[in-house]
Design a protein around this motif. Structure first.
Motif, short mmCIF file in Angstrom:
data_model
loop_
_atom_site.label_atom_id
_atom_site.label_comp_id
_atom_site.label_asym_id
_atom_site.label_seq_id
_atom_site.Cartn_x
_atom_site.Cartn_y
_atom_site.Cartn_z
N VAL A 94 4.60 1.63 -14.39
CA VAL A 94 4.68 2.11 -13.01
C VAL A 94 3.67 1.35 -12.14
O VAL A 94 3.98 0.93 -11.02
N HIS A 102 3.77 3.97 -20.18
CA HIS A 102 4.65 4.07 -19.01
C HIS A 102 3.85 3.97 -17.72
O HIS A 102 4.33 3.40 -16.73
N GLU A 103 2.63 4.50 -17.74
CA GLU A 103 1.80 4.45 -16.54
C GLU A 103 1.49 3.02 -16.11
O GLU A 103 1.40 2.72 -14.91
N VAL A 113 12.01 2.82 -9.43
CA VAL A 113 11.13 2.25 -10.46
C VAL A 113 11.74 2.47 -11.84
O VAL A 113 11.77 1.56 -12.68
N GLN A 114 12.25 3.68 -12.08
CA GLN A 114 12.84 3.97 -13.38
C GLN A 114 14.10 3.13 -13.62
O GLN A 114 14.35 2.65 -14.73
N ALA A 131 6.85 -2.37 -4.22
CA ALA A 131 6.79 -1.12 -4.96
C ALA A 131 6.32 0.05 -4.11
O ALA A 131 6.67 1.17 -4.40
N GLU A 173 10.42 6.78 -7.08
CA GLU A 173 10.27 6.96 -8.52
C GLU A 173 11.57 6.62 -9.24
O GLU A 173 11.57 6.01 -10.32
N SER A 211 4.83 -1.95 -11.10
CA SER A 211 5.82 -1.90 -10.02
C SER A 211 5.16 -1.69 -8.66
O SER A 211 5.77 -1.92 -7.62
N GLN A 212 3.91 -1.25 -8.66
CA GLN A 212 3.22 -0.94 -7.41
C GLN A 212 2.28 -2.04 -6.95
O GLN A 212 1.62 -1.91 -5.92
#
Length: 584
Positions: free
Chosen positions: A338, A334-335, A359-360, A351, A356, A341-342
């Motif tokens: 994320v 998951h990291e 992103v989810q 991002a 948060e 997305s950044q």
């Protein structure tokens, strides 16, 4: 005046048809039509699929949700494009034809245009006024369907749920949901690529996910597509099915190609594994009478519409999808999602402005479109799986230079996330290792060979600390080859990669191979760094250790003495390397 029995008998045996009115003087006779049943109306655009491989668990679930008993029922088949949703729906439609009084209707819901066109076709069959158009036509067809005593209504390819007022966006046309038939008696079956159809257009417990086939199902499909009566064990069969991820569309097309070309499974697999011919094979488009001819049947094109729709809904989802297309397809932490997305894409830093929650939501849409599957492991750790063929399709659909762009972004992301190897970071290194290695495959595409070699060196250090020599060898080889390409044979980093590979060989007990490379590194370091450089001395010590392990003790002793003298001069008497050299 009443007619006599003789007259009635003569009329009943006459050539006049039922419901005939006759006038003869003052004799008026009506010959009534015997009571009969109206013929069921069937609008199914495809013939029955006689080669269908029955996926019994899915068929059983569907039959439980849509039973034959009186009442109103609805269900949805959802899953990745090419997973076989339409074929399961088609089979259900023909099985319901066993009921001679049941009407069957089929509409394509790709767009408002296809929906309306199919309603016109149904309207003609039901005798709806041909002069009607627009909402009047849709209303009338819906009412006519609801008026049937028993009916099945299949809504195929309802991928754009906004057409039915789900997640409506600005500018969306009037909802088509009001034209879906309802009533006390009837059955509605949807097919969609969007899992969000459950809980919106059907109940939460009325959705059926259509995944890839089981190995047995895929084996049967491959045999059927090849024209074989039964599955035959052949070299490479299981590997081919896994390479195609047991996706029905891909498996059936592979089988058809193998049949037409009379090649073996192994020959097809060899072509598929070659970079130059892989996409050519996956681009082959064969006619399928059970699919619409105007819709692409090419595996690599299958998810283009979904990808475009994702972009319309969420640029963030689109960004994540294209960055992770260059990771390994399995166990994506998951990291990393994320982090994807950044990443800064183009001129906009999407991002960094995304919360948060946003992103989810972006990740959730990718899951709902079946581009990703969610996995939960011990301690609540989340990871994802991405269909291998979806990754290829995403990369294939990029414009010129798109692959270089996104693969370089992915490389930078993984390099930033991969920590230096220390005991406290080993768990994170383990999580990211397979993705770092996979990113390394795209070094030439991204044009980031030197940067990739640095990342692979970090992976190599982790595997060294863990003593995992078999896994370390290909990593060392790849880093060495990349550095030779861009830095040259004599660059210190290239020589360092050579030495790492030699150490791996030595630790595997492959002393002769280690010796050869240690000699090369020693010669190169003498030329580039000089006789007294610490790295040159280290190469001498490594060669001495190899000689000792080979039982060549005299040669080892001579070099040990040289390295000890050099370390005393260069490093000093109390340096750890000097102390180790005293007791090799």
């Amino acid at each position: 005046m009443a007619s006599s029995g003789h007259e009635r008998r003569k009329l009943s045996h006459s050539q006049f048809g039922d419901n005939t009115f006759m006038n003869q003087g003052d004799l008026h006779v009506h010959v009534p039509r015997p009571p009969g049943r109206a013929e069921a109306v069937r609008v199914i655009p495809y013939p029955r699929n006689e080669d269908l491989v029955y996926r019994q668990d899915l068929i059983d679930k569907l039959d439980r949700l849509l039973p034959l008993t009186p009442g109103f029922y609805s269900a949805a088949l959802w899953g990745l494009g090419g997973s076989g949703k339409t074929q399961i729906a088609l089979d259900y439609a023909y099985r319901r034809c066993n009921d001679s009084e049941c009407c069957i209707f089929w509409v394509h819901a790709d767009s408002e245009a296809t929906f309306t066109t199919d309603y016109k076709t149904i309207g003609k069959k039901l005798g709806v006024d041909k002069r009607l158009d627009g909402s009047d036509l849709l209303d009338s067809v819906r009412n006519s369907i609801e008026a049937q005593s028993r009916w099945v209504f299949i809504i195929d390819n309802a991928d754009n749920l906004a057409l039915f007022r789900v997640g409506r966006t600005k500018g969306t046309n009037e909802s088509l949901s009001m034209y879906i038939p309802r009533g006390p008696q009837g059955t509605i079956l949807w097919t969609s690529r969007d899992a969000h159809i459950t809980g919106t257009l059907v109940g939460l417990r009325r959705g059926i996910e259509v995944p890839s086939m089981t190995r047995d199902e895929a084996t049967t499909l491959l045999a059927t597509a090849r024209g074989k009566k039964s599955a035959v064990e052949e070299i490479g069969k299981n590997r081919l099915l896994e390479e195609l991820q047991r996706l029905p569309l891909a498996v059936s097309q592979a089988g058809a190609y193998i049949r037409r070309t009379s090649m073996t499974i192994k020959e097809y697999l060899d072509l598929l594994m070659q970079g130059t011919s892989r996409w050519d094979l996956l681009k082959i488009n064969d006619f399928d009478r059970h699919r619409r001819p105007e819709v692409s049947n090419i595996v690599l094109h299958m998810w283009k519409i979904s990808t475009e729709r994702i972009r319309e809904e969420s640029e963030l989802s689109y960004q994540i999808l294209h960055v992770i297309a260059y990771l390994d397809s399995q166990d994506i932490p998951h990291e990393l999602m994320v982090a994807a997305s950044q990443c800064s894409i183009g001129d906009e830093d999407i991002a960094r402005q995304a919360t948060e929650l946003e992103v989810q939501q972006a990740i959730t849409r990718l899951v709902e479109y079946s581009f990703l599957n969610t996995r939960r492991e011990e301690e609540g750790r989340r990871s994802y799986e991405m269909h291998k063929l979806v990754q290829e399709a995403v990369r294939y659909g990029l414009p010129e230079n798109g692959e270089a762009y996104y693969s370089s972004i992915c490389l930078q992301m993984v390099d930033d996330m991969f920590p230096e190897s220390e005991k406290d970071t080993w768990a994170r290194c383990e999580q990211y290792m397979v993705h770092a290695i996979r990113v390394g495959d795209w070094a030439e595409t991204s044009g980031k060979e030197a940067e990739t070699s640095i990342l692979l060196s970090k992976v190599s250090d982790f595997l060294y600390d863990r003593g995992r020599w078999t896994e370390r060898e290909p990593v060392n080889r790849r880093a060495w080859n990349l550095r030779r390409q861009v830095l040259g044979e004599n660059h210190p980093d290239t020589i360092r990669s050579m030495a790492s590979l030699a150490t791996t060989y030595y630790s595997q007990g492959r002393y002769n191979e280690a010796e050869g490379i240690y000699k090369q590194t020693l010669d190169l370091r003498r030329q580039v760094l000089g006789e007294n450089h610490p790295n040159t001395i280290r190469s001498m010590a490594d060669l001495a250790t190899t000689y000792y392990s080979q039982g060549r003790y005299n040669e080892a002793e001579g070099i040990y003495k040289q390295t000890l003298d050099l370390r005393r001069q260069v490093l000093g008497e109390k340096h750890p390397d000097t102390i180790r050299n005293r007791n090799p």
